[in-house]
Design a protein around this motif. Structure first.
Motif, short mmCIF file in Angstrom:
data_model
loop_
_atom_site.label_atom_id
_atom_site.label_comp_id
_atom_site.label_asym_id
_atom_site.label_seq_id
_atom_site.Cartn_x
_atom_site.Cartn_y
_atom_site.Cartn_z
N ASP A 1 117.55 77.47 -34.54
CA ASP A 1 118.48 78.30 -33.76
C ASP A 1 118.16 79.78 -33.92
O ASP A 1 118.20 80.54 -32.94
N GLU B 1 115.09 80.57 -31.88
CA GLU B 1 115.44 80.61 -30.45
C GLU B 1 116.17 81.91 -30.11
O GLU B 1 115.93 82.51 -29.06
N ASP B 2 117.06 82.35 -30.99
CA ASP B 2 117.76 83.62 -30.77
C ASP B 2 116.78 84.79 -30.76
O ASP B 2 116.90 85.71 -29.94
N LYS C 1 113.63 84.64 -29.90
CA LYS C 1 112.90 84.55 -28.64
C LYS C 1 113.70 85.16 -27.49
O LYS C 1 113.15 85.88 -26.65
N LYS C 2 115.00 84.87 -27.45
CA LYS C 2 115.85 85.40 -26.39
C LYS C 2 115.94 86.92 -26.46
O LYS C 2 115.85 87.62 -25.45
#
Length: 96
Positions: free
Chosen positions: A11, A14-15, A17-18
């Motif tokens: 998670d 992914e954060d 990457k965003k």
């Protein structure tokens, strides 16, 4: 490392990457660096959390240290212009 730790780390990645995508977006469309700098701060905070969790004694291993190197290379490439220069870091690098 248990499954909940793995999912928490995924998670975080992914954060990151965003936030990285938002930095690129604002770099391309915004002449002001205000939004980019806000996202850079958020990215730095998330990276710190990720690294802190990977170096925790319960999960620390040569593999996690290698993973940290991979994450840093991906999200902070050496040719990045967004990195703030610190001459003291340069001294530490020379000591290695």
């Amino acid at each position: 490392m248990n499954n909940s730790q793995v999912f928490k780390l995924i998670d975080l990645i992914e954060d990151i990457k965003k936030v990285d995508a938002m930095i690129l977006l604002h770099d391309n469309i915004d002449t002001s660096s205000f939004m980019s700098s806000q996202y850079e701060s958020k990215k730095t905070k998330l990276m710190s959390q990720l690294i802190d969790q990977l170096i925790a004694p319960s999960v620390q291993s040569p593999q996690t240290l290698s993973l940290i190197r991979q994450v840093l290379a991906k999200f902070y490439p050496e040719n990045s212009t967004n990195l703030k220069y610190d001459e003291n870091i340069e001294k530490l690098s020379a000591a290695i």
